[in-house]
Write a protein that holds these residues in place. Sequence first.
Motif, PDB file in Angstrom:
ATOM      1  N   MET A 232      24.129-156.356 -46.503  1.00 17.02           N
ATOM      2  CA  MET A 232      24.064-156.977 -47.673  1.00 17.02           C
ATOM      3  C   MET A 232      25.196-158.181 -47.766  1.00 17.02           C
ATOM      4  O   MET A 232      26.312-157.886 -47.478  1.00 17.02           O
ATOM      5  N   PRO A 233      24.860-159.271 -48.263  1.00 15.58           N
ATOM      6  CA  PRO A 233      25.957-160.494 -48.166  1.00 15.58           C
ATOM      7  C   PRO A 233      27.098-160.188 -49.183  1.00 15.58           C
ATOM      8  O   PRO A 233      26.864-159.622 -49.963  1.00 15.58           O
ATOM      9  N   GLU A 234      28.140-160.800 -48.716  1.00 16.80           N
ATOM     10  CA  GLU A 234      29.530-160.507 -49.384  1.00 16.80           C
ATOM     11  C   GLU A 234      29.294-160.934 -51.001  1.00 16.80           C
ATOM     12  O   GLU A 234      29.751-160.229 -51.704  1.00 16.80           O
ATOM     13  N   ASN A 235      28.434-162.194 -51.360  1.00 20.31           N
ATOM     14  CA  ASN A 235      28.364-162.621 -52.707  1.00 20.31           C
ATOM     15  C   ASN A 235      27.570-161.751 -53.497  1.00 20.31           C
ATOM     16  O   ASN A 235      28.216-161.311 -54.619  1.00 20.31           O
ATOM     17  N   GLU A 236      26.561-160.848 -52.950  1.00 21.90           N
ATOM     18  CA  GLU A 236      26.011-159.988 -53.768  1.00 21.90           C
ATOM     19  C   GLU A 236      26.874-158.771 -54.019  1.00 21.90           C
ATOM     20  O   GLU A 236      26.596-158.319 -54.957  1.00 21.90           O
TER      21      GLU A 236
ATOM     22  N   GLU B 233      19.549-150.586 -62.258  1.00 22.53           N
ATOM     23  CA  GLU B 233      18.684-151.302 -61.430  1.00 22.53           C
ATOM     24  C   GLU B 233      18.966-152.130 -60.052  1.00 22.53           C
ATOM     25  O   GLU B 233      18.565-151.885 -59.156  1.00 22.53           O
ATOM     26  N   LYS B 234      20.368-152.515 -60.168  1.00 27.39           N
ATOM     27  CA  LYS B 234      20.773-153.348 -58.933  1.00 27.39           C
ATOM     28  C   LYS B 234      21.303-152.422 -57.985  1.00 27.39           C
ATOM     29  O   LYS B 234      20.965-152.224 -56.799  1.00 27.39           O
ATOM     30  N   ALA B 235      21.717-150.961 -58.482  1.00 27.26           N
ATOM     31  CA  ALA B 235      22.230-150.041 -57.672  1.00 27.26           C
ATOM     32  C   ALA B 235      20.801-149.465 -56.879  1.00 27.26           C
ATOM     33  O   ALA B 235      20.863-149.311 -55.603  1.00 27.26           O
ATOM     34  N   ALA B 236      19.984-149.273 -57.635  1.00 34.78           N
ATOM     35  CA  ALA B 236      18.610-148.948 -56.835  1.00 34.78           C
ATOM     36  C   ALA B 236      17.925-149.822 -55.924  1.00 34.78           C
ATOM     37  O   ALA B 236      17.546-149.443 -54.729  1.00 34.78           O
ATOM     38  N   GLU B 237      18.332-151.178 -56.296  1.00 31.71           N
ATOM     39  CA  GLU B 237      17.767-152.243 -55.346  1.00 31.71           C
ATOM     40  C   GLU B 237      18.627-152.051 -54.041  1.00 31.71           C
ATOM     41  O   GLU B 237      17.972-152.244 -52.799  1.00 31.71           O
TER      42      GLU B 237
ATOM     43  N   LEU C  13      20.296-149.525 -52.907  1.00 28.37           N
ATOM     44  CA  LEU C  13      20.092-148.212 -52.210  1.00 28.37           C
ATOM     45  C   LEU C  13      18.595-148.261 -51.478  1.00 28.37           C
ATOM     46  O   LEU C  13      18.500-147.723 -50.255  1.00 28.37           O
ATOM     47  N   LYS C  14      17.805-149.038 -52.128  1.00 27.40           N
ATOM     48  CA  LYS C  14      16.400-149.053 -51.271  1.00 27.40           C
ATOM     49  C   LYS C  14      16.488-149.738 -50.026  1.00 27.40           C
ATOM     50  O   LYS C  14      15.687-149.653 -49.325  1.00 27.40           O
ATOM     51  N   GLY C  15      17.409-150.816 -50.132  1.00 26.83           N
ATOM     52  CA  GLY C  15      17.456-151.544 -48.991  1.00 26.83           C
ATOM     53  C   GLY C  15      18.006-150.938 -47.910  1.00 26.83           C
ATOM     54  O   GLY C  15      17.645-150.901 -46.754  1.00 26.83           O
ATOM     55  N   PHE C  16      18.946-150.180 -48.289  1.00 30.15           N
ATOM     56  CA  PHE C  16      19.573-149.320 -46.944  1.00 30.15           C
ATOM     57  C   PHE C  16      18.634-148.158 -46.777  1.00 30.15           C
ATOM     58  O   PHE C  16      18.401-147.863 -45.453  1.00 30.15           O
ATOM     59  N   ASN C  17      17.823-147.494 -47.476  1.00 27.89           N
ATOM     60  CA  ASN C  17      16.639-146.584 -47.119  1.00 27.89           C
ATOM     61  C   ASN C  17      16.081-147.046 -46.056  1.00 27.89           C
ATOM     62  O   ASN C  17      15.361-146.451 -45.177  1.00 27.89           O
ATOM     63  N   GLN C  18      15.226-148.357 -46.525  1.00 29.71           N
ATOM     64  CA  GLN C  18      14.425-149.074 -45.609  1.00 29.71           C
ATOM     65  C   GLN C  18      14.916-149.330 -44.182  1.00 29.71           C
ATOM     66  O   GLN C  18      14.139-149.157 -43.319  1.00 29.71           O
ATOM     67  N   ASP C  19      16.329-149.796 -44.305  1.00 29.83           N
ATOM     68  CA  ASP C  19      16.833-150.061 -42.760  1.00 29.83           C
ATOM     69  C   ASP C  19      16.891-148.717 -41.905  1.00 29.83           C
ATOM     70  O   ASP C  19      16.822-148.747 -40.905  1.00 29.83           O
TER      71      ASP C  19
END
Length: 67
Positions: free
Chosen positions: A1-5, A44-48, A50-56
């Motif tokens: 996850m980029p630092e700015n996000e 919504e952002k937290a779910a997004e 976490l979804k990215g981590f789960n896909q990884d």
Amino acid sequence: MPENEIKQFAELVVEMRRTQKEFFKSRNYTVMQKSKILEKEVDEKAAEILKGFNQDEENQPDLFGES
């Protein structure tokens, strides 16, 4: 996850908490509505995120050859 996000998410959480505290002091309906909107954005952002981590994790090879 980029630092700015990460920074944007942290700022959103800080704003949400500030608004929640303001509501509990004032019990103002408008502040409550803003707080609910921010809570929804955080959820919504937290779910997004976490979804990215789960896909990884799903794309990682199994080190032990198990499925």
